[in-house]
Design a protein around this motif. Structure first.
Motif, PDB file in Angstrom:
ATOM      1  N   ASP A   1       0.851  -1.189   0.000  1.00 50.77           N
ATOM      2  CA  ASP A   1       0.000   0.000   0.000  1.00 50.77           C
ATOM      3  C   ASP A   1       0.886   1.238   0.000  1.00 50.77           C
ATOM      4  OD1 ASP A   1       0.949   0.154   2.681  1.00 50.77           O
ATOM      5  OD2 ASP A   1      -0.724  -1.098   3.331  1.00 50.77           O
ATOM      6  N   GLN A   2       0.275   2.407   0.219  1.00 51.46           N
ATOM      7  CA  GLN A   2       1.019   3.660   0.262  1.00 51.46           C
ATOM      8  C   GLN A   2       0.944   4.302   1.650  1.00 51.46           C
ATOM      9  OE1 GLN A   2       0.311   6.455  -2.901  1.00 51.46           O
ATOM     10  NE2 GLN A   2       0.043   4.858  -4.452  1.00 51.46           N
ATOM     11  N   THR A   3       0.886   3.474   2.677  1.00 52.64           N
ATOM     12  CA  THR A   3       0.845   3.991   4.037  1.00 52.64           C
ATOM     13  C   THR A   3       2.224   4.509   4.452  1.00 52.64           C
ATOM     14  OG1 THR A   3       1.295   1.789   4.930  1.00 52.64           O
ATOM     15  CG2 THR A   3      -1.010   2.414   4.670  1.00 52.64           C
ATOM     16  N   ARG A   4       2.253   5.120   5.623  1.00 51.43           N
ATOM     17  CA  ARG A   4       3.506   5.681   6.122  1.00 51.43           C
ATOM     18  C   ARG A   4       4.568   4.598   6.310  1.00 51.43           C
ATOM     19  NH1 ARG A   4       2.615   9.564  11.063  1.00 51.43           N
ATOM     20  NH2 ARG A   4       1.561  10.681   9.367  1.00 51.43           N
ATOM     21  N   LYS A   5       4.146   3.444   6.769  1.00 51.54           N
ATOM     22  CA  LYS A   5       5.083   2.337   6.959  1.00 51.54           C
ATOM     23  C   LYS A   5       5.703   1.924   5.631  1.00 51.54           C
ATOM     24  CE  LYS A   5       5.310  -2.278   9.034  1.00 51.54           C
ATOM     25  NZ  LYS A   5       4.526  -3.343   9.731  1.00 51.54           N
ATOM     26  N   SER A   6       4.905   1.897   4.558  1.00 54.67           N
ATOM     27  CA  SER A   6       5.427   1.522   3.245  1.00 54.67           C
ATOM     28  C   SER A   6       6.399   2.574   2.728  1.00 54.67           C
ATOM     29  CB  SER A   6       4.266   1.347   2.261  1.00 54.67           C
ATOM     30  OG  SER A   6       3.414   0.286   2.665  1.00 54.67           O
ATOM     31  N   TRP A   7       6.122   3.844   2.972  1.00 59.39           N
ATOM     32  CA  TRP A   7       7.064   4.899   2.595  1.00 59.39           C
ATOM     33  C   TRP A   7       8.418   4.669   3.272  1.00 59.39           C
ATOM     34  CZ3 TRP A   7       7.061   9.208  -0.600  1.00 59.39           C
ATOM     35  CH2 TRP A   7       5.873   9.526  -1.236  1.00 59.39           C
ATOM     36  N   PHE A   8       8.380   4.418   4.567  1.00 56.97           N
ATOM     37  CA  PHE A   8       9.631   4.276   5.322  1.00 56.97           C
ATOM     38  C   PHE A   8      10.408   3.040   4.907  1.00 56.97           C
ATOM     39  CE2 PHE A   8       7.405   6.656   9.017  1.00 56.97           C
ATOM     40  CZ  PHE A   8       7.427   7.803   8.261  1.00 56.97           C
ATOM     41  N   HIS A   9       9.705   1.928   4.684  1.00 57.46           N
ATOM     42  CA  HIS A   9      10.392   0.713   4.253  1.00 57.46           C
ATOM     43  C   HIS A   9      10.999   0.898   2.862  1.00 57.46           C
ATOM     44  CE1 HIS A   9       8.341  -2.320   7.191  1.00 57.46           C
ATOM     45  NE2 HIS A   9       8.857  -1.267   7.795  1.00 57.46           N
ATOM     46  N   SER A  10      10.313   1.659   2.003  1.00 57.13           N
ATOM     47  CA  SER A  10      10.853   1.920   0.668  1.00 57.13           C
ATOM     48  C   SER A  10      12.113   2.779   0.751  1.00 57.13           C
ATOM     49  CB  SER A  10       9.789   2.611  -0.192  1.00 57.13           C
ATOM     50  OG  SER A  10       8.623   1.819  -0.305  1.00 57.13           O
ATOM     51  N   ILE A  11      12.105   3.784   1.637  1.00 57.05           N
ATOM     52  CA  ILE A  11      13.299   4.629   1.812  1.00 57.05           C
ATOM     53  C   ILE A  11      14.454   3.798   2.358  1.00 57.05           C
ATOM     54  CG2 ILE A  11      14.244   6.587   3.102  1.00 57.05           C
ATOM     55  CD1 ILE A  11      11.489   7.880   2.944  1.00 57.05           C
ATOM     56  N   ARG A  12      14.171   2.875   3.270  1.00 54.09           N
ATOM     57  CA  ARG A  12      15.225   1.997   3.793  1.00 54.09           C
ATOM     58  C   ARG A  12      15.810   1.127   2.690  1.00 54.09           C
ATOM     59  NH1 ARG A  12      13.464  -2.248   8.282  1.00 54.09           N
ATOM     60  NH2 ARG A  12      12.281  -3.016   6.490  1.00 54.09           N
ATOM     61  N   ALA A  13      14.946   0.570   1.827  1.00 54.97           N
ATOM     62  CA  ALA A  13      15.439  -0.234   0.707  1.00 54.97           C
ATOM     63  C   ALA A  13      16.244   0.627  -0.266  1.00 54.97           C
ATOM     64  CB  ALA A  13      14.264  -0.895  -0.016  1.00 54.97           C
ATOM     65  N   LEU A  14      15.830   1.886  -0.462  1.00 56.74           N
ATOM     66  CA  LEU A  14      16.568   2.795  -1.347  1.00 56.74           C
ATOM     67  C   LEU A  14      17.957   3.071  -0.806  1.00 56.74           C
ATOM     68  CD1 LEU A  14      16.787   4.884  -3.644  1.00 56.74           C
ATOM     69  CD2 LEU A  14      15.670   6.533  -2.104  1.00 56.74           C
TER      70      LEU A  14
END
Length: 446
Positions: free
Chosen positions: A98-111
């Motif tokens: 999804d596009q929740t806050r948790k998904s944003w943060f996990h995506s930044i960590r993967a980046l």
């Protein structure tokens, strides 16, 4: 440059001017009025053709098109997180549920794990999950999002509301990912897990980054990133960000310790007076110490709920602490010279898990041993020893205190006698009695 850097240059250039420089908010207001007068083409010229420096920024956004998948027998549409470095055009994509806050943060960590470094700015739109108050002048960010940016050493920058051209590179990157990557994945079998979807996505993005550029076929996005941009990225912590991780910047105190939640943790003494980065992992119950600038690992300590101090190696302690600990070890060693009971007491003190308490007992017992003597000390240990468990150290301390008290009284008695003799000697200072006898003899003759 971001708007704040432009304002800083404006302030520096007007230091010696006759007029007072505008504040940051006033400058942003005037800049906004200036931008309103520009047409759309001029806005694109301003934002799209800006000369970005290596590792200056990364632009992030979510794609409007998703990726179909069958997860646990249910058809879902995964959301695609897209990031791009404006200087090299190096692109990254990551699938989230999804596009929740948790998904944003996990995506930044993967980046960050993909880049192995952090740029100066992270530029995003005014997504309500990360930006709590959209503003052209002073947007407010979610505390969790600020925490993630601070962990990786980046500054958040939200574009102007309603102006997608504030981040044109990621808007174009999203379109390219949809055309060149997602269109190919739609022809394949749907992924069964998010991990499988990300593995396929990584393969297609790698091919996309290795494609020759239109402006120069000898270059690719990957070669530009690895040869000209990667070296300028800031070093990031070796521990990836997590919800259970807290980051603090603390100063090493003069005793070579840092204080976290009323507990002190030992640091190498050469960092006294400097700031260090402290990363606390509540799940693993560890506290990791890194240098302030390049995040070099200093040490990793267990997170303590009990004692006030974690004592590390003797070599890392201050000269005073090192001397005190070595002296305590010498005192514990000197106790066993009296006899077998003293050797047994030495073994008991050496095997104590609380080294600080053992050191305190050793200092006190060492003083009593020096005053009482080996014979009396050995006899007192013989009478107070429990053959099954050894000595109750508190009871032994009381007995040694009582025995030492008698000795103190006798010392005081002897000290009083010495003082009385000294006072008698002072009364005949410089032969006063001799002169008095001479005066008496002369008076008798007269």
């Amino acid at each position: 440059m971001c708007l704040k850097d432009c304002w800083q240059q404006y302030v520096d250039s007007n230091k010696h001017g006759a007029l007072e420089a505008m504040g940051y908010k006033t400058y942003c207001k005037r800049y906004g009025e200036f931008k309103e007068k520009l047409d759309e083409e001029a806005k694109f010229q301003e934002c799209g053709r800006r000369q970005w420096l290596p590792a200056q920024a990364v632009m992030i956004d979510f794609s409007g098109d998703g990726l179909p998948a069958f997860i646990d027998g249910e058809k879902v549409e995964l959301q695609i997180f897209v990031a791009v470095l404006p200087f090299s055009g190096y692109t990254f994509a990551y699938a989230t549920p999804d596009q929740t806050r948790k998904s944003w943060f996990h995506s930044i960590r993967a980046l960050m794990s993909e880049l192995q470094g952090a740029p100066k700015y992270v530029i995003l739109d005014n997504s309500t999950t990360c930006v709590t108050l959209a503003s052209k002048v002073w947007p407010k960010y979610a505390k969790e999002f600020e925490h993630v940016c601070r962990y990786y050493g980046m500054l958040p920058y939200a574009g102007e509301p309603g102006v997608p051209l504030a981040k044109p590179h990621v808007e174009r990157a999203v379109g390219l990912v949809q055309q060149k990557v997602l269109s190919l994945l739609l022809d394949e079998r749907p992924a069964a897990t998010i991990q499988e979807a990300n593995a396929r996505l990584a393969e297609k993005i790698a091919v996309f980054n290795d494609r020759p550029l239109e402006i120069d076929p000898s270059l690719t996005r990957r070669t530009l990133f690895e040869t000209k941009e990667k070296e300028f990225l800031k070093q990031i912590p070796s521990i990836p960000w997590g919800e259970d991780i807290e980051v603090k910047r603390l100063k090493v105190q003069k005793r070579g310790t840092v204080r976290y939640k009323q507990r002190r943790y030992r640091v190498d003494y050469r960092y006294v007076g400097d700031y260090v980065n402290v990363v606390v992992n509540e799940t693993e119950k560890t506290l990791s110490l890194f240098t302030d600038t390049n995040w070099k690992l200093i040490g990793k300590l267990p997170l303590r709920d009990g004692g006030n101090l974690v004592i590390e190696d003797v070599e890392k302690q201050s000269p005073g602490s090192r001397f005190m600990q070595l002296k305590c070890e010498e005192l514990i060693g000197s106790i066993r010279r009296a006899g077998p009971n003293s050797q047994a007491l030495f073994t008991q003190l050496s095997s104590m898990s609380n080294h600080l308490s053992a050191a305190r007992y050793a200092r006190f017992i060492g003083k009593c041993f020096a005053k009482l003597g080996a014979v009396e000390f050995e006899g007192l240990l013989e009478t107070s020893r429990d053959l099954a468990v050894g000595w109750d150290l508190e009871e032994l301390r009381k007995k040694l205190t009582e025995a030492d008290g008698k000795e103190i009284k006798s010392i005081k008695r002897r000290a009083g006698q010495v003082i009385e003799q000294a006072q008698n000697a002072d009364s005949n200072l410089r032969g006063a009695r001799h002169y008095e006898s001479i005066i008496k003899e002369r008076e008798a003759e007269n």
